[in-house]
Design a protein around this motif. Sequence first.
Motif, PDB file in Angstrom:
ATOM      1  N   CYS A  13     -46.910  19.542  34.551  1.00 34.24           N
ATOM      2  CA  CYS A  13     -47.487  19.873  33.252  1.00 34.24           C
ATOM      3  C   CYS A  13     -46.414  19.710  32.175  1.00 34.24           C
ATOM      4  CB  CYS A  13     -48.081  21.277  33.246  1.00 34.24           C
ATOM      5  SG  CYS A  13     -46.975  22.570  33.804  1.00 34.24           S
ATOM      6  N   SER A  14     -46.826  19.797  30.934  1.00 32.39           N
ATOM      7  CA  SER A  14     -45.930  19.555  29.799  1.00 32.39           C
ATOM      8  C   SER A  14     -45.537  20.857  29.119  1.00 32.39           C
ATOM      9  CB  SER A  14     -46.638  18.671  28.767  1.00 32.39           C
ATOM     10  OG  SER A  14     -46.975  17.422  29.331  1.00 32.39           O
ATOM     11  N   TRP A  15     -44.264  20.956  28.786  1.00 31.05           N
ATOM     12  CA  TRP A  15     -43.742  22.120  28.079  1.00 31.05           C
ATOM     13  C   TRP A  15     -42.676  21.666  27.092  1.00 31.05           C
ATOM     14  CZ3 TRP A  15     -44.836  27.304  29.692  1.00 31.05           C
ATOM     15  CH2 TRP A  15     -45.502  27.422  30.914  1.00 31.05           C
ATOM     16  N   ASN A  17     -39.786  24.204  25.109  1.00 30.91           N
ATOM     17  CA  ASN A  17     -39.430  25.616  24.992  1.00 30.91           C
ATOM     18  C   ASN A  17     -38.110  25.821  24.269  1.00 30.91           C
ATOM     19  OD1 ASN A  17     -41.584  26.391  26.848  1.00 30.91           O
ATOM     20  ND2 ASN A  17     -40.291  25.565  28.464  1.00 30.91           N
ATOM     21  N   THR A  57     -51.399  31.209  32.439  1.00 26.16           N
ATOM     22  CA  THR A  57     -50.194  30.789  31.713  1.00 26.16           C
ATOM     23  C   THR A  57     -50.429  30.830  30.215  1.00 26.16           C
ATOM     24  OG1 THR A  57     -49.537  29.400  33.578  1.00 26.16           O
ATOM     25  CG2 THR A  57     -48.489  28.953  31.450  1.00 26.16           C
ATOM     26  N   ARG A  58     -51.575  30.341  29.749  1.00 27.06           N
ATOM     27  CA  ARG A  58     -51.893  30.402  28.313  1.00 27.06           C
ATOM     28  C   ARG A  58     -51.927  31.846  27.812  1.00 27.06           C
ATOM     29  NH1 ARG A  58     -53.131  25.561  26.180  1.00 27.06           N
ATOM     30  NH2 ARG A  58     -54.074  23.994  27.514  1.00 27.06           N
ATOM     31  N   ILE A  61     -48.371  33.021  27.432  1.00 24.33           N
ATOM     32  CA  ILE A  61     -47.760  32.422  26.239  1.00 24.33           C
ATOM     33  C   ILE A  61     -48.235  33.145  24.990  1.00 24.33           C
ATOM     34  CG2 ILE A  61     -47.697  30.348  24.798  1.00 24.33           C
ATOM     35  CD1 ILE A  61     -47.820  28.730  27.485  1.00 24.33           C
ATOM     36  N   VAL A  68     -42.400  29.460  23.848  1.00 27.94           N
ATOM     37  CA  VAL A  68     -43.041  28.209  24.271  1.00 27.94           C
ATOM     38  C   VAL A  68     -43.588  27.533  23.020  1.00 27.94           C
ATOM     39  CG1 VAL A  68     -44.874  27.155  25.639  1.00 27.94           C
ATOM     40  CG2 VAL A  68     -43.583  29.101  26.552  1.00 27.94           C
ATOM     41  N   PHE A  71     -47.353  23.334  25.115  1.00 28.52           N
ATOM     42  CA  PHE A  71     -47.760  23.480  26.511  1.00 28.52           C
ATOM     43  C   PHE A  71     -49.064  22.739  26.722  1.00 28.52           C
ATOM     44  CE2 PHE A  71     -50.429  26.043  29.519  1.00 28.52           C
ATOM     45  CZ  PHE A  71     -49.758  25.708  30.673  1.00 28.52           C
TER      46      PHE A  71
END
Length: 141
Positions: A13-15, A17, A57-58, A61, A68, A71
């Motif tokens: 997945c994309s992050w 931070n 996860t959302r 965040i 973050v 995401f």
Amino acid sequence: IDNSIILTGDIHCSWANDIPVDPATYDPATGAGSVIVEMVCPAISSPGMGSVTAANTRRLIDEEAHYVRFFDPDQRGYVVLDIDATRAQGAWYFLQDIANPEPAGGVERFAAALSVAAGETHLVTDTAAAAPIADPPALAP
């Protein structure tokens, strides 16, 4: 350590931070408290996190992980890292059809770009990816 970036992958997945020493004292409006930045490249062919993990996860965040900056748990693609003397930029691109990754037909799309200025330790959102170099230098043999 000045002018460093953590580059990460293999988590599907994309992050992007800011990395604070103490998340409780991190200021998302200014980036104060961040000591380094991280850019995470998604998988180009593996599946994402799954809907339950992504939703949890959302929520994390939104409630706690204000460091973050970007995401995306589901899209597959890649990151173009563009570095010059003034900043480093990561630009995320996603593929709509991984079985046919050619950009023709609109299967590739720009998703986001974030950068960190030289000497800084926090990310800012850019409106576009850096322009390609018109005449890139030749690589040494």
